[in-house]
Design an enzyme around this catalytic site. Structure first.
Site, PDB file in Angstrom:
ATOM      1  N   LYS A 140      36.034 -10.362  22.738  1.00  0.00           N
ATOM      2  CA  LYS A 140      35.925 -11.307  23.847  1.00  0.00           C
ATOM      3  C   LYS A 140      35.766 -12.722  23.317  1.00  0.00           C
ATOM      4  O   LYS A 140      34.699 -13.316  23.392  1.00  0.00           O
ATOM      5  CB  LYS A 140      34.742 -10.926  24.742  1.00  0.00           C
ATOM      6  CG  LYS A 140      34.912  -9.565  25.437  1.00  0.00           C
ATOM      7  CD  LYS A 140      33.629  -9.133  26.133  1.00  0.00           C
ATOM      8  CE  LYS A 140      33.783  -7.775  26.798  1.00  0.00           C
ATOM      9  NZ  LYS A 140      32.500  -7.250  27.313  1.00  0.00           N
ATOM     10  N   LYS A 199      33.909 -16.224  29.928  1.00  0.00           N
ATOM     11  CA  LYS A 199      32.648 -15.946  30.623  1.00  0.00           C
ATOM     12  C   LYS A 199      31.454 -16.078  29.668  1.00  0.00           C
ATOM     13  O   LYS A 199      30.314 -16.257  30.125  1.00  0.00           O
ATOM     14  CB  LYS A 199      32.678 -14.589  31.319  1.00  0.00           C
ATOM     15  CG  LYS A 199      32.671 -13.384  30.413  1.00  0.00           C
ATOM     16  CD  LYS A 199      31.329 -12.790  30.249  1.00  0.00           C
ATOM     17  CE  LYS A 199      31.355 -11.649  29.247  1.00  0.00           C
ATOM     18  NZ  LYS A 199      31.745 -12.014  27.858  1.00  0.00           N
ATOM     19  N   SER A 212      22.284  -9.722  26.309  1.00  0.00           N
ATOM     20  CA  SER A 212      23.498 -10.496  26.079  1.00  0.00           C
ATOM     21  C   SER A 212      23.247 -11.594  25.055  1.00  0.00           C
ATOM     22  O   SER A 212      22.367 -12.437  25.205  1.00  0.00           O
ATOM     23  CB  SER A 212      23.981 -11.120  27.385  1.00  0.00           C
ATOM     24  OG  SER A 212      24.778 -12.258  27.120  1.00  0.00           O
ATOM     25  N   ARG A 213      24.062 -11.612  24.013  1.00  0.00           N
ATOM     26  CA  ARG A 213      23.801 -12.579  22.936  1.00  0.00           C
ATOM     27  C   ARG A 213      24.109 -14.016  23.353  1.00  0.00           C
ATOM     28  O   ARG A 213      23.440 -14.942  22.915  1.00  0.00           O
ATOM     29  CB  ARG A 213      24.576 -12.195  21.668  1.00  0.00           C
ATOM     30  CG  ARG A 213      26.020 -11.916  21.893  1.00  0.00           C
ATOM     31  CD  ARG A 213      26.713 -11.496  20.612  1.00  0.00           C
ATOM     32  NE  ARG A 213      26.623 -10.055  20.393  1.00  0.00           N
ATOM     33  CZ  ARG A 213      27.368  -9.405  19.500  1.00  0.00           C
ATOM     34  NH1 ARG A 213      28.216 -10.057  18.736  1.00  0.00           N
ATOM     35  NH2 ARG A 213      27.260  -8.110  19.346  1.00  0.00           N
ATOM     36  N   ASN A 214      25.114 -14.202  24.198  1.00  0.00           N
ATOM     37  CA  ASN A 214      25.415 -15.572  24.628  1.00  0.00           C
ATOM     38  C   ASN A 214      24.315 -16.114  25.536  1.00  0.00           C
ATOM     39  O   ASN A 214      23.933 -17.281  25.442  1.00  0.00           O
ATOM     40  CB  ASN A 214      26.784 -15.621  25.322  1.00  0.00           C
ATOM     41  CG  ASN A 214      27.925 -15.427  24.343  1.00  0.00           C
ATOM     42  OD1 ASN A 214      28.257 -16.317  23.576  1.00  0.00           O
ATOM     43  ND2 ASN A 214      28.502 -14.235  24.331  1.00  0.00           N
ATOM     44  N   GLU A 270      30.233 -15.638  20.751  1.00  0.00           N
ATOM     45  CA  GLU A 270      31.594 -16.174  20.881  1.00  0.00           C
ATOM     46  C   GLU A 270      31.639 -17.451  21.720  1.00  0.00           C
ATOM     47  O   GLU A 270      32.501 -18.299  21.532  1.00  0.00           O
ATOM     48  CB  GLU A 270      32.514 -15.120  21.509  1.00  0.00           C
ATOM     49  CG  GLU A 270      32.738 -13.869  20.651  1.00  0.00           C
ATOM     50  CD  GLU A 270      33.889 -14.046  19.648  1.00  0.00           C
ATOM     51  OE1 GLU A 270      34.458 -15.151  19.596  1.00  0.00           O
ATOM     52  OE2 GLU A 270      34.175 -13.073  18.915  1.00  0.00           O
TER      53      GLU A 270
END
Lengths: 351, 351
Positions: B110, B193, B256-258, B283
């Protein structure tokens, strides 16, 4: 000196109506808050509080409450209606004699009428002389707005005069108003997403995990979109504040009453007790039945909405319902619409 | 007796690659997991664990690891690629000599390539002989899937052979696979996203409230949708698992890492330290720059993506960025697309 102040009547002194009146008054306009409860009127007028609906909040002293609906709406350029769907038609009938066709009206009710599946704008057209109407919806948890936290909302109307009056009355640096003209789509999003929120509450309580909850919510929104489109709404409305936006708060926030109802049901409470302990109207309860009827009428497959209706009203085990939903045949991912989808299909229900 | 088992190579032994290999093996197929790390190979082959990527998980003993990419892909009907975007092109080059044009490939990355803004399918077309390819994306937190929790995902490809092979390899009662053909849309949703998730993390950490967070996320998704449409994707893909579905987990889950990166930035950590302490690729960090470039190239107004890029890379104060976003001119609510929107606009980037 010109008086730039709008006269705005707000029908309904629950937490949303009280919040709207406060926003109107904060903008320097004249807000008259109607409630049939005379004690509540007295409290608003004398103590400038509304403890039941807005605990801890000091209301603007310019807000005037009235238990006489004709008096409240007389001379108002704009009428805001924040009455839960079960009482909506009665209030329309009560107000009808005092309404004038040139008055503008915006409702903020996220529900359908039980039994008839009517949208609130349809009830207004049936019961009153008002034609220039609109709907307001979005991720708007009243308690946050009352505390001055920022929010955005959408007002949809076919009448620019209506959206403009709504903006003048309510918009501020902390309450941003976006506009659209898909009244049908905003009303359907607002009402139907409550059923998705109940499913999300069930999923949270049963600890199915974030992946499965997201899967179920996506499934529900896809069904919502298909039904809306079949009824003539613009599928893109779902991408806006009344769709994705409202979904985010309704499915995730512990402040959402429909989500809380789902949690209670998954804990094994009866519907009657869950509703009673909520102490407020959870619109999704009867909207699940309306959705089932509309799905049949418009020939749209809505397995998630169907399961929620069965859990709430026919004793289907919540865990069983989720398992059934996880194991439905896996077909195409995103809904598909004809070219008409983006521009508005022929509507049977258009306002 | 016919051997119905598929030979599946999985490139990348991070948490997603390891999860995919486990799903393949659980379905009784032959999974070969490639990683350049020989120690990791040894661990998988001898102890059937991958402590760094999947702590606590016992891998299927049939999973074979190899540090020789040509050996791993030789004889595989299907190749799954789970390599973060920074290393994606290098792995494609490494694998190119061993790939055969009849092999099918699905990637699950992603992200976009930093600097070139290429999608992973474009890199595959540039660097390898593979043409029958697809992309897998959805609300798929690896840690949950490893623990056997249910999930759904979408595989998009223009080739039914690819989606069918992916389904055979991965689908089960607990991992439901939906299909589509909008490769471009799924790749853009999956990558972009992450930038919205960073904004959501910032909003959470700064306690702007659920209303404002939902407002910001809706704004971001609307920008994402406009860009995707301008690039030729189907806006409806956003309503599916790779869109709304992935958004739900990415913007809300502490896994969620983001989102975590956004939280760290809002706490005042430098980007370098936030990235380092994450220990994994977020990302969204470089995708925010790609989004800015693509917005200019396709002439799409993307103020939320722009603000995230400035916060991450140009020192804009997170609180200031959110305030600017809350105070942008309030115009139309939902994005509008021409009739082509529902059926696929002419594509410059189609796969």
């Amino acid at each position: 000196m010109m008086d730039n102040r709008q006269h705005v009547a707000v029908l309904g002194a629950g937490n949303w109506g009280t919040t709207l009146a406060q926003l109107v008054a904060s903008n320097g306009h004249r807000a008259t808050l109607w409630t049939s409860d005379e004690g509540q009127c007295e409290e608003v007028n004398q103590q400038h509080t509304n403890a039941r609906a807005a605990p801890g909040l000091v209301l603007a002293s310019s807000i005037r409450a009235s238990s006489d609906v004709s008096e409240a709406i007389a001379g108002s350029e704009l009428i805001l209606v924040a009455i839960p769907s079960p009482g909506f038609r009665d209030v329309c009938r009560l107000a009808a004699a005092g309404l004038q066709p040139e008055q503008l009206l915006i409702h903020g009710t996220k529900g359908l009428e039980a039994g008839t599946h009517r949208r609130m704008s349809e009830i207004l057209l049936e019961e009153t002389c008002i034609r220039q109407l609109g709907v307001l919806a979005g991720p708007n948890i009243a308690a946050e707005i009352m505390r001055g936290k920022p929010a955005g909302t959408v007002i949809a109307s076919r009448f620019p005069r209506v959206t403009e009056a709504g903006r003048r009355a309510l918009a501020s640096a902390r309450f941003r108003i976006f506009t659209g003209n898909d009244v049908l789509g905003v009303e359907l999003c607002g009402a139907l997403k409550n059923v998705v929120a109940i499913a999300a509450g069930i999923a949270d309580e049963l600890s199915v995990g974030d992946n499965a909850k997201a899967f179920l919510v996506t499934r529900g929104m896809s069904e919502l979109m298909r039904l809306s489109f079949a009824m003539g709404a613009d599928p893109m409305t779902l991408a806006g504040l009344a769709g994705i936006g409202d979904l985010m708060v309704t499915c995730g926030s512990p402040l959402s009453r429909n989500h809380r109802l789902g949690v209670a049901i998954a804990r094994g409470e009866t519907l009657a007790r869950a509703v009673a302990s909520l102490g407020m109207v959870a619109e999704g309860v009867h909207t699940s039945l309306s959705a089932r009827s509309l799905a049949r009428e418009y020939d749209v497959d809505m397995p998630m909405f169907e399961r929620v209706a069965r859990v709430l009203h026919e004793g289907l085990e919540p865990l069983r319902a989720l398992e059934e939903l996880m194991h439905l045949p896996a077909g195409r991912d995103a809904p598909r619409f004809g070219a008409a989808g983006a521009t508005g299909a022929p509507s049977r229900h258009g306002t």
